[in-house]
Design a protein around this motif. Structure first.
Motif, PDB file in Angstrom:
ATOM      1  N   VAL A 112      31.254  16.761   3.882  1.00 12.12           N
ATOM      2  CA  VAL A 112      31.093  17.355   5.217  1.00 12.12           C
ATOM      3  C   VAL A 112      29.761  18.079   5.296  1.00 12.12           C
ATOM      4  CG1 VAL A 112      32.054  18.949   6.913  1.00 12.12           C
ATOM      5  CG2 VAL A 112      33.590  17.616   5.438  1.00 12.12           C
ATOM      6  N   SER A 113      28.986  17.748   6.321  1.00 12.74           N
ATOM      7  CA  SER A 113      27.695  18.389   6.553  1.00 12.74           C
ATOM      8  C   SER A 113      27.655  18.916   7.977  1.00 12.74           C
ATOM      9  CB  SER A 113      26.559  17.381   6.333  1.00 12.74           C
ATOM     10  OG  SER A 113      25.310  17.925   6.727  1.00 12.74           O
ATOM     11  N   VAL A 114      27.128  20.134   8.146  1.00 13.18           N
ATOM     12  CA  VAL A 114      27.010  20.758   9.463  1.00 13.18           C
ATOM     13  C   VAL A 114      25.573  21.237   9.613  1.00 13.18           C
ATOM     14  CG1 VAL A 114      27.901  22.515  11.032  1.00 13.18           C
ATOM     15  CG2 VAL A 114      29.416  21.521   9.307  1.00 13.18           C
ATOM     16  N   GLU A 115      24.826  20.587  10.490  1.00 14.03           N
ATOM     17  CA  GLU A 115      23.423  20.921  10.677  1.00 14.03           C
ATOM     18  C   GLU A 115      23.154  21.251  12.144  1.00 14.03           C
ATOM     19  OE1 GLU A 115      20.983  17.763   9.321  1.00 14.03           O
ATOM     20  OE2 GLU A 115      21.712  17.832   7.242  1.00 14.03           O
ATOM     21  N   GLU A 116      22.293  22.246  12.368  1.00 15.16           N
ATOM     22  CA  GLU A 116      21.951  22.610  13.742  1.00 15.16           C
ATOM     23  C   GLU A 116      21.044  21.561  14.365  1.00 15.16           C
ATOM     24  OE1 GLU A 116      21.058  26.850  15.268  1.00 15.16           O
ATOM     25  OE2 GLU A 116      19.087  25.901  15.103  1.00 15.16           O
ATOM     26  N   THR A 117      21.302  21.241  15.622  1.00 12.99           N
ATOM     27  CA  THR A 117      20.442  20.356  16.387  1.00 12.99           C
ATOM     28  C   THR A 117      20.305  20.915  17.797  1.00 12.99           C
ATOM     29  OG1 THR A 117      20.109  18.066  17.146  1.00 12.99           O
ATOM     30  CG2 THR A 117      22.369  18.859  17.076  1.00 12.99           C
ATOM     31  N   ARG A 118      19.136  20.726  18.384  1.00  9.70           N
ATOM     32  CA  ARG A 118      18.860  21.277  19.708  1.00  9.70           C
ATOM     33  C   ARG A 118      18.276  20.210  20.609  1.00  9.70           C
ATOM     34  NH1 ARG A 118      16.336  27.382  19.047  1.00  9.70           N
ATOM     35  NH2 ARG A 118      18.104  28.273  17.906  1.00  9.70           N
ATOM     36  N   ALA A 119      18.568  20.318  21.894  1.00  7.46           N
ATOM     37  CA  ALA A 119      18.004  19.380  22.865  1.00  7.46           C
ATOM     38  C   ALA A 119      17.950  20.040  24.228  1.00  7.46           C
ATOM     39  CB  ALA A 119      18.844  18.100  22.934  1.00  7.46           C
TER      40      ALA A 119
END
Length: 281
Positions: free
Chosen positions: A206-213
């Motif tokens: 399980v990986s949780v990475e921040e992403t923005r748009a």
């Protein structure tokens, strides 16, 4: 075997909220399309893959997944009959043939075991009454080694549309925008909870990475304000207020959004989300 559904979510997404999203799906895609490429890239769709799109709505990401898997198939599942009607019509309009849609609750729907290579969800996996059971059911729909990728909102304070709405607290009875341990838009905003839920559901890596748009919310501040106030939270607040209060709120929100107008007049707001990936053992 029939698929049981969550009565509260079924009522919401087949009532005014579902109708609103179906009628305004082009506008919601303008808001959220910036997450499409990161989501689809993360799950690694191959040309022959079978992809499950959870909470597919009007099918934007389902169609994109189908196009990435021309020798495979994409299946979209959602509770909302109004949005699924739009999804089927748009797939037919665009000539996407390797695609189908089913109405059901992904928490309980009887998916064929191991029938999919990948599962995706763009803002469609935060509303489960029992997320561990839901993701366990989705995991069983994946083949061994199949991958999951989803986009879900992170901290409400990092989302411009939320801070715009909370700026109205002196005018409208704006409360909290969901809690991280209850079904709702921000139920998966705590990355620790995301990892715990998916691990308990049987996923690994399980990986949780921040992403923005940035998304486009309107053709000007007034248009964007009207759109925000017509969404579920906005409509609920406006329905509880008298006409003068509604006018004050609309004016205040328009003023609050004006600095976000581009030179061309579009209102662009930043959304911050988690890009979550995991694998079925």
């Amino acid at each position: 075997m029939a698929s049981a559904v969550d009565p509260a979510q079924d009522q919401a997404w087949n009532g005014p909220e579902g109708v609103h999203w179906a009628r305004t799906q082009d506008r919601w895609n303008a808001v959220n399309d910036g997450f499409n490429a990161p989501l689809l890239d993360a799950v690694g769709i191959a040309p022959d893959h079978r992809v499950l799109d959870v909470g597919c709505g009007a099918g934007r990401t389902t169609r994109l997944a189908a196009l990435r898997a021309p020798h495979g198939h994409a299946l979209g599942v959602d509770l909302s009959a109004p949005m699924l009607a739009e999804a089927r019509a748009l797939a037919a309009r665009d000539g996407v043939g390797n695609i189908s849609f089913v109405r059901g609750d992904a928490q309980t729907h009887p998916f064929d075991p191991g029938a999919h290579d990948a599962a995706i969800s763009r803002y469609g996996a935060m509303f489960f009454a029992d997320p561990v059971a839901a993701f366990g059911n989705i995991g069983r729909a994946l083949r061994p080694g199949g991958r999951l990728a989803l986009v879900c909102p992170s901290d409400p304070a990092l989302n411009d549309w939320v801070t715009a709405m909370t700026s109205l607290r002196g005018i409208l009875p704006v409360g909290d925008f969901g809690l991280p341990d209850r079904p709702g838009m921000f139920s998966l905003s705590d990355p620790g909870r995301v990892r715990a839920v998916l691990t308990a559901a049987g996923f690994t890596a399980v990986s949780v990475e921040e992403t923005r748009a940035y998304g486009t919310w309107g053709r000007g501040a007034a248009d964007a304000a009207d759109f925000l106030l017509a969404t579920g939270p906005g409509r609920h607040l406006m329905d509880r207020s008298d006409a003068p209060t509604r006018t004050r709120a609309r004016t205040a929100l328009t003023d609050r959004l004006r600095p976000h107008e581009t030179p061309g007049g579009a209102v662009r707001l930043l959304s911050t989300a988690w890009l979550v990936t995991a694998a079925r053992p």
